[in-house]
Design a protein around this motif. Structure first.
Motif, short mmCIF file in Angstrom:
data_model
loop_
_atom_site.label_atom_id
_atom_site.label_comp_id
_atom_site.label_asym_id
_atom_site.label_seq_id
_atom_site.Cartn_x
_atom_site.Cartn_y
_atom_site.Cartn_z
N THR A 145 0.83 -1.22 0.00
CA THR A 145 0.00 0.00 0.00
C THR A 145 0.86 1.26 0.00
N ASP A 148 -4.86 -5.68 15.09
CA ASP A 148 -6.04 -5.51 14.23
C ASP A 148 -6.37 -6.79 13.45
N THR A 204 -4.94 3.78 5.32
CA THR A 204 -6.05 4.36 4.56
C THR A 204 -6.86 5.37 5.37
N1 AQP Z 1 -1.45 0.65 13.94
C1 AQP Z 1 -0.88 -0.55 13.92
N2 AQP Z 1 -0.19 -1.00 15.00
C2 AQP Z 1 0.41 -2.23 14.97
N3 AQP Z 1 0.36 -3.06 13.90
C3 AQP Z 1 -0.29 -2.63 12.79
N4 AQP Z 1 -0.49 -3.18 11.58
C4 AQP Z 1 -1.24 -2.34 10.82
N5 AQP Z 1 -1.51 -1.22 11.52
C5 AQP Z 1 -0.94 -1.38 12.74
C6 AQP Z 1 0.02 -4.49 11.15
O1 AQP Z 1 0.83 -4.30 10.00
C7 AQP Z 1 0.78 -5.47 9.19
C8 AQP Z 1 0.62 -5.10 7.74
O2 AQP Z 1 -0.64 -4.51 7.57
P1 AQP Z 1 -1.37 -4.43 6.17
O3 AQP Z 1 -0.88 -5.46 5.28
O4 AQP Z 1 -2.84 -4.33 6.43
O5 AQP Z 1 -0.82 -3.08 5.60
P2 AQP Z 1 -1.59 -1.72 5.45
O6 AQP Z 1 -2.90 -1.98 4.79
O7 AQP Z 1 -0.69 -0.75 4.81
O8 AQP Z 1 -1.72 -1.32 6.97
P3 AQP Z 1 -2.92 -0.68 7.73
O9 AQP Z 1 -2.48 0.55 8.37
O10 AQP Z 1 -3.52 -1.76 8.58
O11 AQP Z 1 -3.93 -0.24 6.61
P4 AQP Z 1 -5.44 -0.07 6.77
O12 AQP Z 1 -5.75 0.50 8.10
O13 AQP Z 1 -5.75 0.80 5.66
O14 AQP Z 1 -6.01 -1.45 6.64
C9 AQP Z 1 -0.35 -6.33 9.74
O15 AQP Z 1 0.19 -7.43 10.46
C10 AQP Z 1 -1.09 -5.41 10.67
O16 AQP Z 1 -1.69 -6.11 11.76
#
Ligand code: AQP
Length: 345
Positions: A24, A161, A211
């Motif tokens: 991402t 998460d 995001t």
């Molecule tokens: N805030 C966080 N604290 C600790 N761990 C986190 N992870 C995500 N956010 C946090 C962990 O990072 C790994 C990769 O996540 P991903 O593949 O979902 O990557 P991403 O989409 O860029 O990360 P985000 O921030 O989680 O995106 P959104 O919120 O848009 O979905 C995972 O192991 C996750 O747990």
């Protein structure tokens, strides 16, 4: 002394580790602390440790097809910069191993629609979509289950998460085994005790998110020192002055957790050390340590990212090893489910 340690390591049962990370674009401090640094730690324990840049997952929400291949290289360079070594782990692009999509479809037959409906991530992300809530977003946890189960992994390092998704993946594996025989492994999550949920700096009741967070709420792993200091100094805190964790102090609690994770100590230790400090001084200390902690990763990322041929070669090497394991699992899955030509008796 050294011999003794090696002997005790050899007595441990082999543990197969799998985790996926989305391409991402820029990765944030939460990704690094919650997941990426656990990948590096798993590289020494995993037999093997398998990590995938999950580009198929990226298509479950609106995305830019022209940018996606570059984002895969960004994320590949980022995990290598953090310490993954393609000769000591398996690192590959999800779409290069077709077994993931086939297994996803087959696992749909043992996945309850109602369970998918209860997934927090689906609820949150579907609320963010402007034009289309895709079936892909709904099925995301099944593809994620296929990612892990294809390797019969025992352990999945993730942030907090992902807890609900890993529980669902266990249910899927258990339901599959109950229906078709003992073929799959129900994996355990490995969620760090400190830093499992790094919060947004501006809205500390929400997790730091690629995001959902605004730029000011996120620290990117490749942010320079000035940006890190600026963002942490302007992190939202409450009107009090005591550096301690409590429910009404989510902002300061987040900074305590960040510093504890960076130093690899307990948050209590941070509270004791800064018990006489004011918020402003504490924020400066956190900013300096986070900047120092990320600086070598940023530097290494800058060296690795331009060489796309080398990044591609690393991914191809990983895909070959990944295919070998996943295709083995698929022979058993297909046989157990009666899919394809009958197996010779
Ligand atoms: N805030 C966080 N604290 C600790 N761990 C986190 N992870 C995500 N956010 C946090 C962990 O990072 C790994 C990769 O996540 P991903 O593949 O979902 O990557 P991403 O989409 O860029 O990360 P985000 O921030 O989680 O995106 P959104 O919120 O848009 O979905 C995972 O192991 C996750 O747990």
């Amino acid at each position: 002394m050294r011999c003794g340690r090696l002997e005790s390591v050899h007595r441990l049962p082999p543990v197969r580790i799998f985790s996926g990370i989305q391409p991402t674009g820029r990765k944030h401090l939460g990704n690094h602390i919650g997941a990426i640094r656990q990948y590096v730690e798993g590289q020494d324990r995993g037999d093997p440790a398998i990590y995938s840049i999950v580009d198929l997952h990226a298509t479950s929400v609106a995305y830019d097809p022209a940018a996606l291949p570059r984002y895969v290289y960004d994320t590949t360079a980022m995990v290598l910069a953090a310490g993954l070594d393609p000769d000591r782990c398996i690192l590959f692009r999800q779409s290069d191993v077709k077994e993931h999509t086939e297994l996803c479809w087959l696992l749909c037959s043992v996945t309850a629609h109602g369970d998918l409906n209860r997934m927090h991530q689906f609820k949150d992300k579907s609320a963010q979509q402007r034009e289309l809530i895709s079936a892909g977003l709904f099925l995301y946890p099944v593809l994620q289950a296929a990612d892990v189960l294809a390797y019969r992994a025992h352990e999945v390092p993730v942030g907090d998460d992902q807890r609900q998704h890993i529980e669902l993946m266990r249910d899927i594996a258990e339901r599959f085994n109950a229906a078709y025989g003992d073929v799959l492994v129900a994996p355990e999550h490995r969620i760090p005790e400190v830093g499992a949920r790094i919060m947004d700096l501006q809205e500390p009741t929400r997790k730091m998110s690629t995001t959902a967070s605004e730029e000011r709420g996120l620290i990117f792993v490749d942010d320079d020192e000035d940006a890190i200091v600026k963002k942490l100094k302007s992190a939202v805190t409450d009107s009090g002055s005591e550096v301690r964790r409590s429910e009404d102090k989510p902002g300061i609690a987040n900074l305590i957790e960040i510093l504890a994770a960076v130093r690899a100590v307990e948050p209590d230790e941070i509270e004791r050390e800064f018990s006489d400090s004011r918020y402003g001084d504490f924020k400066v200390a956190v900013a300096e340590e986070v900047a120092n902690y990320l600086a070598p990763v940023r530097e290494r990322y800058g060296q690795l990212r331009p060489d796309e041929a080398a990044l591609e070669a690393a991914l191809q090497q990983g895909a070959e090893s990944a295919r070998e394991i996943a295709s083995d699992t698929m022979v058993d899955v297909r046989g157990a489910m009666g899919i394809g030509a009958p197996r010779p008796a």
